[in-house]
Design an enzyme around this catalytic site. Sequence first.
Site, mmCIF file in Angstrom:
data_model
loop_
_atom_site.group_PDB
_atom_site.id
_atom_site.type_symbol
_atom_site.label_atom_id
_atom_site.label_comp_id
_atom_site.label_asym_id
_atom_site.label_seq_id
_atom_site.Cartn_x
_atom_site.Cartn_y
_atom_site.Cartn_z
ATOM 1 C CE LYS A 114 91.975 -13.123 -33.743
ATOM 2 N NZ LYS A 114 92.080 -13.735 -35.067
ATOM 3 N NE ARG A 135 87.189 -10.676 -36.207
ATOM 4 C CZ ARG A 135 87.315 -11.950 -35.974
ATOM 5 N NH1 ARG A 135 86.983 -12.479 -34.869
ATOM 6 N NH2 ARG A 135 87.792 -12.752 -36.879
#
Length: 210
Positions: A13, A88
């Site tokens: 990512k 997250r």
Amino acid sequence: MKLVIMGAPGAGKGTQAEIISKKLGIPTISTGEILRNEVKNETPIGIKVKLFMEVGELVPDEVVIGIIKERIKKPDCKNGYILDGMPRTIAQAEALESADIDIDAVLSIEIDDKIIVERMSGRLFCPECGATFHKVSAPPKKEGICDVCGKKLERRKDDDPEKVMRRLDIYHSDTEPLKRYYKDRDIYMQVKNREGIEATTKVVFEALGI
Ligand code: AMP
């Protein structure tokens, strides 16, 4: 574009975020990189998060939320941004929403756990400028030396196999529920990680329509 890029540790990512950032001329905001700098500079935040990071645990939500709120105020974010590694947890996603930090799209890079541990063993980063390399898929021009600033490359402490396993567990338990969260908001997309950076970039660009 205000994009969140998500994926398990080692899904690529950060790499894809940098490529999108260059293509669209918007900054990547990597909470992991910001935190690593805080640790390196031994700031009060750095001292607080050091242990969490070394063992592969998430740092407290309020720390990353505070960091993002400050970073997003900078003028380079006015045309958009890419959040790499944030949110997250659902709590972080809710905190972004309540702070009016908009998100237009969420792209997840999917990868098998099996590939990750193997892949992470070759990862290298520059402690000086944060550039990342990989022994096999993205080697530096000179072995062990940063192409950008000439400093000696290092392995991240949290890239040891047992820490990677822990980070994967946390990804599945705390971060993956965000997929449903963003599906419900109609802004979620996913692509499969491909062999090689360019092949992955191709599917990423297609998904984003850029
Ligand atoms: P990354 O570079 O994205 O893999 O992040 C490295 C480490 O930084 C993670 O294992 C966490 O300890 C910490 N970290 C980065 N982003 C977050 C976040 N949004 N929430 C909590 N911890 C984070």
